[in-house]
Design a protein around this motif. Structure first.
Motif, mmCIF file in Angstrom:
data_model
loop_
_atom_site.group_PDB
_atom_site.id
_atom_site.type_symbol
_atom_site.label_atom_id
_atom_site.label_comp_id
_atom_site.label_asym_id
_atom_site.label_seq_id
_atom_site.Cartn_x
_atom_site.Cartn_y
_atom_site.Cartn_z
ATOM 1 N N LEU A 49 0.838 -1.200 0.000
ATOM 2 C CA LEU A 49 0.000 0.000 0.000
ATOM 3 C C LEU A 49 0.870 1.245 0.000
ATOM 4 C CD1 LEU A 49 -2.534 -1.007 2.830
ATOM 5 C CD2 LEU A 49 -2.931 -1.116 0.359
ATOM 6 N N LEU A 50 0.375 2.296 -0.635
ATOM 7 C CA LEU A 50 1.009 3.616 -0.600
ATOM 8 C C LEU A 50 -0.081 4.658 -0.449
ATOM 9 C CD1 LEU A 50 0.335 4.996 -3.545
ATOM 10 C CD2 LEU A 50 2.227 3.598 -4.310
ATOM 11 N N LEU A 51 0.323 5.898 -0.198
ATOM 12 C CA LEU A 51 -0.674 6.957 -0.128
ATOM 13 C C LEU A 51 -0.149 8.254 -0.723
ATOM 14 C CD1 LEU A 51 -0.068 9.266 2.239
ATOM 15 C CD2 LEU A 51 -0.829 7.454 3.739
ATOM 16 N N VAL A 112 10.874 8.373 -15.698
ATOM 17 C CA VAL A 112 10.752 8.565 -14.252
ATOM 18 C C VAL A 112 11.665 7.584 -13.508
ATOM 19 C CG1 VAL A 112 8.419 9.525 -14.356
ATOM 20 C CG2 VAL A 112 8.707 7.050 -14.113
ATOM 21 N N ALA A 113 11.932 7.892 -12.249
ATOM 22 C CA ALA A 113 12.762 7.011 -11.421
ATOM 23 C C ALA A 113 12.010 5.722 -11.080
ATOM 24 C CB ALA A 113 13.191 7.731 -10.149
ATOM 25 N N ALA A 114 10.695 5.842 -10.893
ATOM 26 C CA ALA A 114 9.846 4.684 -10.616
ATOM 27 C C ALA A 114 8.405 5.089 -10.872
ATOM 28 C CB ALA A 114 10.001 4.222 -9.164
ATOM 29 N N HIS A 115 7.563 4.095 -11.097
ATOM 30 C CA HIS A 115 6.124 4.369 -11.126
ATOM 31 C C HIS A 115 5.396 3.203 -10.476
ATOM 32 C CE1 HIS A 115 6.171 1.944 -14.884
ATOM 33 N NE2 HIS A 115 4.980 1.564 -14.461
ATOM 34 N N PHE A 116 4.219 3.520 -9.940
ATOM 35 C CA PHE A 116 3.378 2.550 -9.260
ATOM 36 C C PHE A 116 1.970 2.654 -9.826
ATOM 37 C CE2 PHE A 116 6.694 3.993 -6.444
ATOM 38 C CZ PHE A 116 7.208 2.821 -5.914
ATOM 39 N N LEU A 117 1.420 1.544 -10.286
ATOM 40 C CA LEU A 117 0.036 1.494 -10.729
ATOM 41 C C LEU A 117 -0.784 0.935 -9.572
ATOM 42 C CD1 LEU A 117 0.543 0.071 -14.321
ATOM 43 C CD2 LEU A 117 0.053 2.442 -13.675
ATOM 44 N N CYS A 118 -1.856 1.640 -9.222
ATOM 45 C CA CYS A 118 -2.613 1.296 -8.018
ATOM 46 C C CYS A 118 -4.105 1.210 -8.283
ATOM 47 C CB CYS A 118 -2.410 2.373 -6.948
ATOM 48 S SG CYS A 118 -0.706 2.622 -6.458
ATOM 49 N N THR A 119 -4.764 0.368 -7.507
ATOM 50 C CA THR A 119 -6.210 0.428 -7.381
ATOM 51 C C THR A 119 -6.482 1.132 -6.057
ATOM 52 O OG1 THR A 119 -6.283 -1.752 -6.356
ATOM 53 C CG2 THR A 119 -6.666 -1.643 -8.734
ATOM 54 N N THR A 120 -7.569 1.861 -6.011
ATOM 55 C CA THR A 120 -7.877 2.605 -4.801
ATOM 56 C C THR A 120 -8.274 1.642 -3.689
ATOM 57 O OG1 THR A 120 -8.526 4.532 -6.073
ATOM 58 C CG2 THR A 120 -9.358 4.404 -3.814
ATOM 59 N N HIS A 121 -7.570 1.748 -2.586
ATOM 60 C CA HIS A 121 -7.816 0.918 -1.416
ATOM 61 C C HIS A 121 -8.768 1.626 -0.451
ATOM 62 C CE1 HIS A 121 -6.924 -1.978 1.759
ATOM 63 N NE2 HIS A 121 -6.660 -0.973 2.566
ATOM 64 N N GLN A 122 -8.524 2.945 -0.261
ATOM 65 C CA GLN A 122 -9.331 3.719 0.682
ATOM 66 C C GLN A 122 -9.142 5.203 0.400
ATOM 67 O OE1 GLN A 122 -8.267 2.800 4.747
ATOM 68 N NE2 GLN A 122 -10.201 3.541 5.544
ATOM 69 N N ILE A 123 -10.205 5.972 0.598
ATOM 70 C CA ILE A 123 -10.143 7.434 0.504
ATOM 71 C C ILE A 123 -10.650 7.986 1.830
ATOM 72 C CG2 ILE A 123 -10.954 9.507 -0.685
ATOM 73 C CD1 ILE A 123 -11.280 7.765 -3.212
ATOM 74 N N ILE A 124 -9.794 8.775 2.495
ATOM 75 C CA ILE A 124 -10.106 9.273 3.827
ATOM 76 C C ILE A 124 -10.114 10.800 3.795
ATOM 77 C CG2 ILE A 124 -9.372 9.306 6.250
ATOM 78 C CD1 ILE A 124 -7.681 6.729 5.476
ATOM 79 N N ALA A 126 -9.480 14.452 4.922
ATOM 80 C CA ALA A 126 -8.453 14.958 5.843
ATOM 81 C C ALA A 126 -8.317 16.463 5.662
ATOM 82 C CB ALA A 126 -7.132 14.249 5.596
ATOM 83 N N GLY A 127 -9.171 17.235 6.295
ATOM 84 C CA GLY A 127 -9.107 18.699 6.195
ATOM 85 C C GLY A 127 -9.315 19.163 4.776
ATOM 86 N N ASP A 128 -8.344 19.938 4.250
ATOM 87 C CA ASP A 128 -8.476 20.459 2.880
ATOM 88 C C ASP A 128 -7.885 19.510 1.846
ATOM 89 O OD1 ASP A 128 -5.804 20.893 3.471
ATOM 90 O OD2 ASP A 128 -5.846 23.045 3.083
ATOM 91 N N HIS A 129 -7.632 18.281 2.237
ATOM 92 C CA HIS A 129 -7.121 17.229 1.358
ATOM 93 C C HIS A 129 -7.928 15.947 1.595
ATOM 94 C CE1 HIS A 129 -3.771 19.976 1.008
ATOM 95 N NE2 HIS A 129 -3.175 19.179 0.137
ATOM 96 N N VAL A 130 -7.621 14.919 0.825
ATOM 97 C CA VAL A 130 -8.034 13.556 1.157
ATOM 98 C C VAL A 130 -6.782 12.696 1.145
ATOM 99 C CG1 VAL A 130 -10.391 13.707 0.249
ATOM 100 C CG2 VAL A 130 -8.563 12.839 -1.224
ATOM 101 N N VAL A 131 -6.805 11.640 1.924
ATOM 102 C CA VAL A 131 -5.746 10.647 1.878
ATOM 103 C C VAL A 131 -6.228 9.582 0.892
ATOM 104 C CG1 VAL A 131 -4.429 8.921 3.159
ATOM 105 C CG2 VAL A 131 -5.035 11.105 4.248
ATOM 106 N N LEU A 132 -5.518 9.462 -0.206
ATOM 107 C CA LEU A 132 -5.848 8.492 -1.245
ATOM 108 C C LEU A 132 -4.872 7.332 -1.093
ATOM 109 C CD1 LEU A 132 -7.283 7.593 -3.856
ATOM 110 C CD2 LEU A 132 -5.747 9.131 -5.112
ATOM 111 N N MET A 133 -5.363 6.234 -0.547
ATOM 112 C CA MET A 133 -4.510 5.083 -0.313
ATOM 113 C C MET A 133 -4.701 4.091 -1.459
ATOM 114 S SD MET A 133 -4.084 2.762 3.129
ATOM 115 C CE MET A 133 -4.329 4.237 4.097
ATOM 116 N N GLY A 134 -3.579 3.632 -2.011
ATOM 117 C CA GLY A 134 -3.626 2.727 -3.144
ATOM 118 C C GLY A 134 -2.997 1.384 -2.854
ATOM 119 N N ALA A 135 -3.610 0.349 -3.414
ATOM 120 C CA ALA A 135 -3.025 -0.988 -3.390
ATOM 121 C C ALA A 135 -2.177 -1.104 -4.650
ATOM 122 C CB ALA A 135 -4.123 -2.046 -3.379
#
Length: 170
Positions: A49-51, A112-124, A126-135
């Motif tokens: 997981l990443l965010l 790029v140095a690296a890339h990550f392809l993700c499916t959305t795990h969770q969206i939380i 968080a104030g004026d942002h959201v935490v977009l967590m990816g699998a």
């Protein structure tokens, strides 16, 4: 809640060196969207997981707040202009960049140095942002060093490493 001067708080946050990424996705009609972000971190290896944290001020925020897939492109040394384009440019940002245009995937930039392809795990929220967590579904790492950012300036790990070698071995 304690109130702070937003400018002073941003300046205090900026002393923490970060990497530079561009997060990409596709709108429902297939249009590519993206933004420059330094709010990126690994979360877990098992499961992988990443965010990232998209801000509500982004014109593409509705896409990222509801996306099912996204990519994180970790920019490489020398890609400052690409970062600036996706941080500031208001037109067709993708016309300014070399990227892989696979309609079934979020955009991935060349070099790029690296890339990550993700499916959305969770969206939380968080104030004026959201935490977009990816699998993480797939990733690729190149041999290029990542681009850094601190105190409103880019820096190169290659330059830092060379300066350290020079200092030690003169």
């Amino acid at each position: 809640m304690t109130q702070f001067d937003p400018k002073a708080l941003r300046q205090a946050f900026s002393v923490f060196p970060t990497g530079v990424t561009i997060v990409t996705a596709r709108a429902d009609d297939g249009t590519p969207v993206g933004f420059t972000a330094n709010s990126f971190t690994s979360v877990s290896l098992d499961p992988p997981l990443l965010l990232v944290c998209p801000g509500r001020y982004l014109s593409s925020f509705p896409v990222f707040a509801t996306c099912s897939r996204f990519a994180v492109n970790v920019l490489a040394d020398g890609q400052e202009a690409l970062s600036d384009t996706f941080a500031r440019f208001g037109g067709d940002r993708f016309a300014q960049a070399a990227w892989t245009d696979d309609p079934d995937q979020p955009p991935v930039f060349h070099g790029v140095a690296a890339h990550f392809l993700c499916t959305t795990h969770q969206i939380i929220p968080a104030g004026d942002h959201v935490v977009l967590m990816g699998a993480v579904e797939a990733f690729e790492r190149s041999e290029r060093l990542g681009l850094g950012f601190a105190e409103q300036n880019y820096f190169s790990l290659g330059s830092v490493n060379a300066a350290e070698r020079e200092r030690h071995y003169g």
